[in-house]
Motif scaffolding. Structure first.
Motif, PDB file in Angstrom:
ATOM      1  N   SER A  32       0.834  -1.202   0.000  1.00  0.00           N
ATOM      2  CA  SER A  32       0.000   0.000   0.000  1.00  0.00           C
ATOM      3  C   SER A  32       0.870   1.255   0.000  1.00  0.00           C
ATOM      4  N   ALA A  33       0.217   2.396  -0.122  1.00  0.00           N
ATOM      5  CA  ALA A  33       0.924   3.679  -0.101  1.00  0.00           C
ATOM      6  C   ALA A  33       1.578   3.929   1.255  1.00  0.00           C
ATOM      7  N   GLU A  34       1.216   3.159   2.261  1.00  0.00           N
ATOM      8  CA  GLU A  34       1.746   3.344   3.614  1.00  0.00           C
ATOM      9  C   GLU A  34       2.833   2.321   3.966  1.00  0.00           C
ATOM     10  N   ARG A  35       3.454   1.723   2.946  1.00  0.00           N
ATOM     11  CA  ARG A  35       4.448   0.676   3.174  1.00  0.00           C
ATOM     12  C   ARG A  35       5.577   1.117   4.106  1.00  0.00           C
ATOM     13  N   GLU A  36       6.170   2.269   3.852  1.00  0.00           N
ATOM     14  CA  GLU A  36       7.331   2.681   4.640  1.00  0.00           C
ATOM     15  C   GLU A  36       6.979   2.896   6.106  1.00  0.00           C
ATOM     16  N   VAL A  37       5.807   3.479   6.340  1.00  0.00           N
ATOM     17  CA  VAL A  37       5.372   3.672   7.723  1.00  0.00           C
ATOM     18  C   VAL A  37       5.151   2.317   8.393  1.00  0.00           C
ATOM     19  N   SER A  38       4.563   1.373   7.655  1.00  0.00           N
ATOM     20  CA  SER A  38       4.311   0.042   8.191  1.00  0.00           C
ATOM     21  C   SER A  38       5.607  -0.687   8.541  1.00  0.00           C
ATOM     22  N   LEU A  39       6.612  -0.549   7.700  1.00  0.00           N
ATOM     23  CA  LEU A  39       7.907  -1.172   7.989  1.00  0.00           C
ATOM     24  C   LEU A  39       8.494  -0.616   9.285  1.00  0.00           C
ATOM     25  N   ASN A  40       8.366   0.676   9.470  1.00  0.00           N
ATOM     26  CA  ASN A  40       8.861   1.337  10.681  1.00  0.00           C
ATOM     27  C   ASN A  40       8.092   0.844  11.906  1.00  0.00           C
ATOM     28  N   SER A  41       6.760   0.873  11.816  1.00  0.00           N
ATOM     29  CA  SER A  41       5.930   0.406  12.927  1.00  0.00           C
ATOM     30  C   SER A  41       6.228  -1.053  13.257  1.00  0.00           C
ATOM     31  N   GLY A  42       6.300  -1.872  12.223  1.00  0.00           N
ATOM     32  CA  GLY A  42       6.511  -3.296  12.423  1.00  0.00           C
ATOM     33  C   GLY A  42       7.832  -3.618  13.081  1.00  0.00           C
ATOM     34  N   ALA A  43       8.882  -2.905  12.696  1.00  0.00           N
ATOM     35  CA  ALA A  43      10.192  -3.122  13.309  1.00  0.00           C
ATOM     36  C   ALA A  43      10.140  -2.821  14.809  1.00  0.00           C
ATOM     37  N   ASN A  44       9.409  -1.769  15.182  1.00  0.00           N
ATOM     38  CA  ASN A  44       9.280  -1.409  16.593  1.00  0.00           C
ATOM     39  C   ASN A  44       8.498  -2.468  17.368  1.00  0.00           C
ATOM     40  N   VAL A  45       7.399  -2.946  16.787  1.00  0.00           N
ATOM     41  CA  VAL A  45       6.586  -3.969  17.439  1.00  0.00           C
ATOM     42  C   VAL A  45       7.386  -5.260  17.596  1.00  0.00           C
ATOM     43  N   LEU A  46       8.092  -5.651  16.540  1.00  0.00           N
ATOM     44  CA  LEU A  46       8.889  -6.872  16.580  1.00  0.00           C
ATOM     45  C   LEU A  46       9.913  -6.822  17.707  1.00  0.00           C
ATOM     46  N   ALA A  47      10.618  -5.705  17.787  1.00  0.00           N
ATOM     47  CA  ALA A  47      11.642  -5.560  18.827  1.00  0.00           C
ATOM     48  C   ALA A  47      11.018  -5.609  20.223  1.00  0.00           C
ATOM     49  N   ALA A  48       9.861  -4.975  20.382  1.00  0.00           N
ATOM     50  CA  ALA A  48       9.213  -4.933  21.692  1.00  0.00           C
ATOM     51  C   ALA A  48       8.751  -6.321  22.125  1.00  0.00           C
ATOM     52  N   LEU A  49       8.148  -7.070  21.208  1.00  0.00           N
ATOM     53  CA  LEU A  49       7.679  -8.407  21.555  1.00  0.00           C
ATOM     54  C   LEU A  49       8.845  -9.340  21.879  1.00  0.00           C
ATOM     55  N   ARG A  50       9.879  -9.253  21.079  1.00  0.00           N
ATOM     56  CA  ARG A  50      11.048 -10.098  21.335  1.00  0.00           C
ATOM     57  C   ARG A  50      11.697  -9.758  22.669  1.00  0.00           C
ATOM     58  N   ALA A  51      11.693  -8.478  23.025  1.00  0.00           N
ATOM     59  CA  ALA A  51      12.285  -8.056  24.293  1.00  0.00           C
ATOM     60  C   ALA A  51      11.550  -8.657  25.485  1.00  0.00           C
ATOM     61  N   ARG A  52      10.277  -9.008  25.287  1.00  0.00           N
ATOM     62  CA  ARG A  52       9.494  -9.628  26.359  1.00  0.00           C
ATOM     63  C   ARG A  52       9.407 -11.137  26.195  1.00  0.00           C
ATOM     64  N   GLY A  53      10.253 -11.688  25.319  1.00  0.00           N
ATOM     65  CA  GLY A  53      10.367 -13.130  25.207  1.00  0.00           C
ATOM     66  C   GLY A  53       9.434 -13.804  24.220  1.00  0.00           C
ATOM     67  N   VAL A  54       8.674 -13.017  23.445  1.00  0.00           N
ATOM     68  CA  VAL A  54       7.745 -13.600  22.480  1.00  0.00           C
ATOM     69  C   VAL A  54       8.515 -14.107  21.260  1.00  0.00           C
ATOM     70  N   ASP A  55       8.138 -15.268  20.768  1.00  0.00           N
ATOM     71  CA  ASP A  55       8.758 -15.858  19.572  1.00  0.00           C
ATOM     72  C   ASP A  55       8.125 -15.195  18.339  1.00  0.00           C
ATOM     73  N   ALA A  56       8.575 -13.997  18.037  1.00  0.00           N
ATOM     74  CA  ALA A  56       7.974 -13.176  16.981  1.00  0.00           C
ATOM     75  C   ALA A  56       8.901 -13.068  15.779  1.00  0.00           C
ATOM     76  N   HIS A  57       8.280 -13.022  14.582  1.00  0.00           N
ATOM     77  CA  HIS A  57       9.044 -12.971  13.331  1.00  0.00           C
ATOM     78  C   HIS A  57       8.368 -12.026  12.344  1.00  0.00           C
ATOM     79  N   ALA A  58       9.169 -11.240  11.630  1.00  0.00           N
ATOM     80  CA  ALA A  58       8.638 -10.300  10.649  1.00  0.00           C
ATOM     81  C   ALA A  58       8.250 -11.027   9.361  1.00  0.00           C
ATOM     82  N   ILE A  59       7.065 -10.692   8.850  1.00  0.00           N
ATOM     83  CA  ILE A  59       6.612 -11.203   7.559  1.00  0.00           C
ATOM     84  C   ILE A  59       6.182 -10.005   6.726  1.00  0.00           C
ATOM     85  N   ASP A  60       6.767  -9.862   5.552  1.00  0.00           N
ATOM     86  CA  ASP A  60       6.507  -8.708   4.695  1.00  0.00           C
ATOM     87  C   ASP A  60       5.412  -9.024   3.672  1.00  0.00           C
ATOM     88  N   GLY A  61       4.218  -8.553   3.955  1.00  0.00           N
ATOM     89  CA  GLY A  61       3.131  -8.658   2.997  1.00  0.00           C
ATOM     90  C   GLY A  61       2.307  -9.927   3.088  1.00  0.00           C
TER      91      GLY A  61
END
Length: 321
Positions: A32-61
């Motif tokens: 979507s037109a909001e791809r770059e913002v989503s990548l930024n948001s997603g990186a932050n969420v991924l890091a936060a979940l992993r910091a609390r021990g969640v087995d989280a993985h980024a999936i693009d699209g």
């Protein structure tokens, strides 16, 4: 904390064990037109979940996610795919077909609120206040519609976000760019009354309407640059006090629920110069960047970014409120 925040009761976490979530896909990016913002948001969420021990993985699209779901590699999805199929019900229907829990509103709430025109029609039917508007189907006479509505107005796509394709039309001299854009844009637009009062947003987290945030942009309006780039935009939280703060939070929750939404999201509200509120739109996958507003509001009631991500993910557990 202020008296306003003292009125907001934050429930205890449902769990402190990251293993209950299983393997989590953080869906980001997309097309979507909001791809770059989503990548930024997603990186932050991924890091936060992993910091609390969640087995989280980024999936693009979505296509990449489908491949992973078909192979049964994930137990749930944290959707931070802004705009397009991430917020219009397509993803939500797909995940329900796979019987995979996911964050955010379901098919109905996502599809409805992605369409600003239809959301406003529901609000009006429910007796909820919103700014005056005119629906502009593809090929409509934009100039005539705007003149009938009366200047000043915003002209915007009915189904985009992050201030993409938005035109601020103060008078006849501002019309031409919006008219030209309408000729090349395949979707539906709307012309919306410009409310000249304060601009606010209210984050929703389950049954909690978080403290309002008053947005004071450095320029004349809160455009893409003010949202995601400028460090000069001011965010005042809580944005109001007393009965006014209670009312904007009540109205935001009513607007969220009447549009079929649950889980988490954000409701944007304008305030007329005479004090009346106007619901503007609902965002079902709000930004989670350094400039984003739901994290700012959550912080006011003692919920830091990592805990916010955890609480959002908790809503995918069976029976979560």
């Amino acid at each position: 904390m202020s008296a306003v925040n003292d009125m907001i009761r934050v429930p205890a976490l449902r769990t402190t064990d990251p293993a209950v979530f299983g393997r989590v896909a953080v869906l980001l990016g997309g097309t979507s037109a909001e791809r770059e913002v989503s990548l930024n948001s997603g990186a932050n969420v991924l890091a936060a979940l992993r910091a609390r021990g969640v087995d989280a993985h980024a999936i693009d699209g979505i296509p990449a996610l489908v491949e992973q779901l078909a192979a049964k590699r994930f137990d749930r999805v944290f959707n931070i795919l802004h705009g397009g199929d991430g917020e219009n019900g397509v993803l939500q229907g797909l995940l329900q077909a796979f019987a995979i829990p996911y964050t955010g509103p379901d098919v109905l709430g996502s599809a409805l609120t992605m369409d600003k025109v239809r959301t406003k029609q529901v609000w009006l039917a429910e007796g909820l206040p919103t700014a005056r508007f005119v629906r502009l189907p593809h090929g409509a006479d934009v100039a005539t519609a705007v003149r009938e509505l009366g200047f000043p107005v915003f002209i915007k796509p009915s189904a985009e976000g992050s201030s993409v394709g938005v035109f601020r039309v103060m008078g006849e001299s501002d019309l031409a760019p919006a008219v030209e854009f309408a000729k090349t844009y395949d979707g539906e637009l709307l012309a919306e009354q410009l409310v000249a009062g304060g601009e606010y947003t209210v984050g929703i987290l389950g049954d909690i309407a978080l403290p309002s945030v008053k947005i004071v942009p450095p320029g004349e309006w809160y455009d893409y640059h003010a949202k995601y780039i400028s460090d000069d935009t001011q965010y005042i939280c809580p944005g109001l006090s007393g009965d006014d703060e209670a009312e904007i939070r009540r109205l935001a929750m009513a607007g969220f629920r009447s549009a079929g939404c649950s889980g988490w999201g954000r409701v944007d509200v304008m305030r007329h110069a005479d004090g009346r509120f106007a619901l503007m739109e609902v965002n079902t996958a709000p930004g989670m960047t350094s400039h984003s507003l739901v994290p700012k509001a959550a912080g006011q009631v003692g919920i830091d970014f990592a805990e916010l991500c955890w609480r959002i993910l908790e809503k995918t557990l069976g029976g979560a409120a």
